[in-house]
Scaffold this motif. Structure first.
Motif, PDB file in Angstrom:
ATOM      1  N   GLU A 112     -51.923  -3.341 -95.641  1.00 19.47           N
ATOM      2  CA  GLU A 112     -52.131  -3.365 -94.182  1.00 19.47           C
ATOM      3  C   GLU A 112     -53.338  -4.551 -93.895  1.00 19.47           C
ATOM      4  N   SER A 113     -54.200  -4.629 -95.057  1.00 20.08           N
ATOM      5  CA  SER A 113     -55.087  -5.673 -95.004  1.00 20.08           C
ATOM      6  C   SER A 113     -54.669  -7.269 -95.101  1.00 20.08           C
ATOM      7  N   GLU A 114     -53.712  -7.061 -96.050  1.00 22.26           N
ATOM      8  CA  GLU A 114     -52.817  -8.451 -96.327  1.00 22.26           C
ATOM      9  C   GLU A 114     -52.122  -9.046 -94.987  1.00 22.26           C
ATOM     10  N   THR A 119     -55.175 -12.596 -88.696  1.00 22.82           N
ATOM     11  CA  THR A 119     -55.281 -12.523 -87.427  1.00 22.82           C
ATOM     12  C   THR A 119     -56.511 -11.774 -87.013  1.00 22.82           C
ATOM     13  N   SER A 120     -57.187 -10.904 -87.763  1.00 22.94           N
ATOM     14  CA  SER A 120     -58.276 -10.347 -87.363  1.00 22.94           C
ATOM     15  C   SER A 120     -59.521 -11.276 -87.678  1.00 22.94           C
ATOM     16  N   ALA A 121     -59.417 -12.176 -88.740  1.00 20.90           N
ATOM     17  CA  ALA A 121     -60.451 -13.194 -89.066  1.00 20.90           C
ATOM     18  C   ALA A 121     -60.643 -14.455 -87.804  1.00 20.90           C
ATOM     19  N   SER A 122     -59.308 -14.497 -87.229  1.00 20.38           N
ATOM     20  CA  SER A 122     -59.572 -15.676 -86.497  1.00 20.38           C
ATOM     21  C   SER A 122     -60.319 -15.452 -85.207  1.00 20.38           C
ATOM     22  N   SER A 123     -60.426 -14.105 -84.836  1.00 15.74           N
ATOM     23  CA  SER A 123     -61.344 -13.850 -83.737  1.00 15.74           C
ATOM     24  C   SER A 123     -62.677 -14.329 -83.881  1.00 15.74           C
ATOM     25  N   ILE A 124     -63.384 -14.330 -85.406  1.00 16.80           N
ATOM     26  CA  ILE A 124     -64.568 -14.713 -85.824  1.00 16.80           C
ATOM     27  C   ILE A 124     -64.279 -16.367 -86.027  1.00 16.80           C
ATOM     28  N   ILE A 125     -63.424 -16.633 -86.851  1.00 13.55           N
ATOM     29  CA  ILE A 125     -63.268 -18.319 -87.207  1.00 13.55           C
ATOM     30  C   ILE A 125     -62.743 -19.008 -86.090  1.00 13.55           C
ATOM     31  N   SER A 126     -61.862 -18.725 -85.473  1.00 14.15           N
ATOM     32  CA  SER A 126     -61.468 -19.546 -84.338  1.00 14.15           C
ATOM     33  C   SER A 126     -61.276 -18.873 -82.963  1.00 14.15           C
ATOM     34  N   LEU A 165     -62.803  -8.645 -92.165  1.00 11.68           N
ATOM     35  CA  LEU A 165     -61.713  -8.603 -93.318  1.00 11.68           C
ATOM     36  C   LEU A 165     -61.475  -7.148 -93.910  1.00 11.68           C
ATOM     37  N   ALA A 166     -62.794  -6.390 -94.039  1.00 11.96           N
ATOM     38  CA  ALA A 166     -62.382  -5.017 -94.622  1.00 11.96           C
ATOM     39  C   ALA A 166     -61.849  -3.923 -93.730  1.00 11.96           C
ATOM     40  N   GLN A 167     -61.900  -4.425 -92.318  1.00 15.97           N
ATOM     41  CA  GLN A 167     -61.692  -3.293 -91.265  1.00 15.97           C
ATOM     42  C   GLN A 167     -60.504  -2.459 -91.341  1.00 15.97           C
ATOM     43  N   SER A 245     -68.577  -0.809-101.451  1.00 16.11           N
ATOM     44  CA  SER A 245     -67.931  -1.493-102.480  1.00 16.11           C
ATOM     45  C   SER A 245     -66.674  -2.454-101.971  1.00 16.11           C
ATOM     46  N   ILE A 246     -65.873  -1.902-100.836  1.00 17.28           N
ATOM     47  CA  ILE A 246     -64.734  -2.756-100.221  1.00 17.28           C
ATOM     48  C   ILE A 246     -65.511  -4.075 -99.709  1.00 17.28           C
ATOM     49  N   GLU A 247     -66.447  -3.802 -98.817  1.00 14.57           N
ATOM     50  CA  GLU A 247     -67.017  -5.040 -98.015  1.00 14.57           C
ATOM     51  C   GLU A 247     -67.827  -5.760 -99.007  1.00 14.57           C
ATOM     52  N   THR A 248     -68.385  -5.355 -99.944  1.00 12.73           N
ATOM     53  CA  THR A 248     -69.051  -6.151-101.061  1.00 12.73           C
ATOM     54  C   THR A 248     -68.157  -6.980-101.882  1.00 12.73           C
ATOM     55  N   THR A 249     -67.153  -6.374-102.196  1.00 15.21           N
ATOM     56  CA  THR A 249     -66.032  -7.189-103.203  1.00 15.21           C
ATOM     57  C   THR A 249     -65.558  -8.201-102.342  1.00 15.21           C
ATOM     58  N   ILE A 250     -65.316  -7.865-100.993  1.00 10.01           N
ATOM     59  CA  ILE A 250     -64.678  -9.135-100.106  1.00 10.01           C
ATOM     60  C   ILE A 250     -65.693 -10.124-100.250  1.00 10.01           C
ATOM     61  N   LYS A 251     -67.124  -9.814 -99.726  1.00 13.31           N
ATOM     62  CA  LYS A 251     -67.978 -10.724 -99.629  1.00 13.31           C
ATOM     63  C   LYS A 251     -68.114 -11.669-101.052  1.00 13.31           C
ATOM     64  N   ASP A 252     -68.205 -10.897-102.050  1.00 13.15           N
ATOM     65  CA  ASP A 252     -68.121 -11.797-103.325  1.00 13.15           C
ATOM     66  C   ASP A 252     -67.384 -12.709-103.418  1.00 13.15           C
ATOM     67  N   ALA A 253     -65.878 -12.577-103.157  1.00  8.24           N
ATOM     68  CA  ALA A 253     -64.727 -13.442-103.281  1.00  8.24           C
ATOM     69  C   ALA A 253     -64.733 -14.374-102.489  1.00  8.24           C
ATOM     70  N   MET A 254     -65.583 -14.293-101.181  1.00  6.09           N
ATOM     71  CA  MET A 254     -65.546 -15.287-100.119  1.00  6.09           C
ATOM     72  C   MET A 254     -67.057 -16.290-100.119  1.00  6.09           C
TER      73      MET A 254
END
Length: 348
Positions: A112-114, A119-126, A165-167, A245-254
């Motif tokens: 689901e995240s992939e 789409t969800s990230a665009s609400s913050i990025i753009s 991204l984790a939501q 750990s979900i949010e932390t892993t995503i943050k570390d990758a980004m």
């Protein structure tokens, strides 16, 4: 339980120019409540220690009175060791079941995240700003400099790209996760319930109160309760780590891409920041969410291992202690009587 509410003012309490009586600030009343609460907690702790000490001395006395101490202790030790192996094996099966449940919902969360992350990230990025893009350049810049997070005074809200991204993964796993780690209720498959059910005492009926087995069982029960209480606190702390750990892993990758985007300056820099973040999410999404899933499962297995080791080593020590009580030649009868008196005083 009565809940006391005080309109306390520490500033007024120390301000002599206000000419207030001490009681007007209600701090003396609060001090009395806190004092009584502290005394109550201290009394409970003392009662627990005295009760435990009495149980150990009672066990020693009962062993001393047993005619065939060595034979009885050997048989008891053997039974408890066998029960410990069986109980740990059963606990392992239960954790395997919970692991499978987590694995399934995390896999769905990855999928689901992939599918929805861009789409969800665009609400913050753009974001679609009806009032124009004035000021958003600075907001996005600040977000990149702070590894994906920014509190916007202009928008009066948190902006957190990592959480965004984790939501979807959180949304998919929430129901199962909170059945495994509920706050208060029983779900039938929570980690804490598996711990609570764990015991190496397998008697169908309670032995007679005067028997050595009664005192031995009481000693083991107290040891199990102590272990389970310490594990309960550990489970609560590990639950937070596993969830985050979900949010932390995503943050570390980004993070490397946040740093890269934050360096852009001048004309067109906002567009470059947006493109950098969007491309990073697109390129990372499969591995990033899969790693988040694997990190949750790894931490869950770590928790299982911690619980297993704590129960095994703690109860092995208790079983070993049982074999040593018969070697104690002290007369503990008077000590038991003194502890009984003290226990009665603490219970009044």
């Amino acid at each position: 339980m009565t809940l006391n509410i005080f309109t306390v003012s520490a500033r007024a309490y120390f301000d002599k120019t206000l000419c207030l009586e001490r009681s007007d600030t209600e701090i003396p009343k609060l001090q009395e409540v806190l004092k009584n609460l502290n005394n109550s907690v201290t009394k409970d702790l003392a009662r627990d220690y005295v009760s435990e000490a009495k149980g150990i001395l009672s066990l020693i006395k009962s062993v001393q009175l047993e005619s065939d101490t060595v034979g009885a202790q050997t048989e008891v030790q053997k039974n408890f060791e066998q029960n410990l192996c069986k109980a740990l094996e059963k606990l392992g099966w239960q954790f395997d079941m919970l692991h499978c449940v987590l694995d399934k919902c995390l896999s769905d969360g990855v999928e689901e995240s992939e599918r929805l992350c861009l789409t969800s990230a665009s609400s913050i990025i753009s974001p679609n700003l009806s009032h124009g893009k004035g000021g958003f350049h600075k907001i996005l810049k600040a977000l990149c400099k702070n590894d994906g997070y920014h509190w916007s005074n202009a928008w009066n809200r948190d902006l957190d790209l990592n959480v965004e991204l984790a939501q979807h993964m959180y949304k998919i796993i929430d129901e199962e996760f909170y059945s495994i780690f509920p706050i208060h209720c029983k779900t039938g498959k929570s980690v804490q319930e598996q711990i609570d059910k764990f015991s190496i005492i397998q008697n169908d009926t309670e032995p007679p109160r005067a028997s050595i087995r009664y005192h031995i069982d009481n000693f083991i029960k107290r040891e199990e309760i102590k272990l389970k209480m310490s594990l309960k606190r550990e489970v609560i702390e590990r639950k937070k780590e596993i969830s985050l750990s979900i949010e932390t892993t995503i943050k570390d990758a980004m993070v490397p891409h946040y740093k890269k985007a934050a360096k852009f300056q001048g004309t067109g820099s906002m567009k470059k920041m947006q493109n950098t973040l969007t491309e990073a999410i697109e390129n990372l999404k499969h591995d990033m969410f899969k790693q988040a899933k694997e990190e949750v499962l790894r931490k869950f297995r770590d928790l299982e291992q911690y619980i297993n080791d704590a129960l095994e080593s703690g109860l092995q020590r208790s079983i070993l202690l049982l074999t040593e009580t018969g070697k104690i030649e002290l007369d503990v009868l008077e000590d038991i009587k003194e502890l009984e008196k003290l226990l009665q005083q603490l219970s009044d």
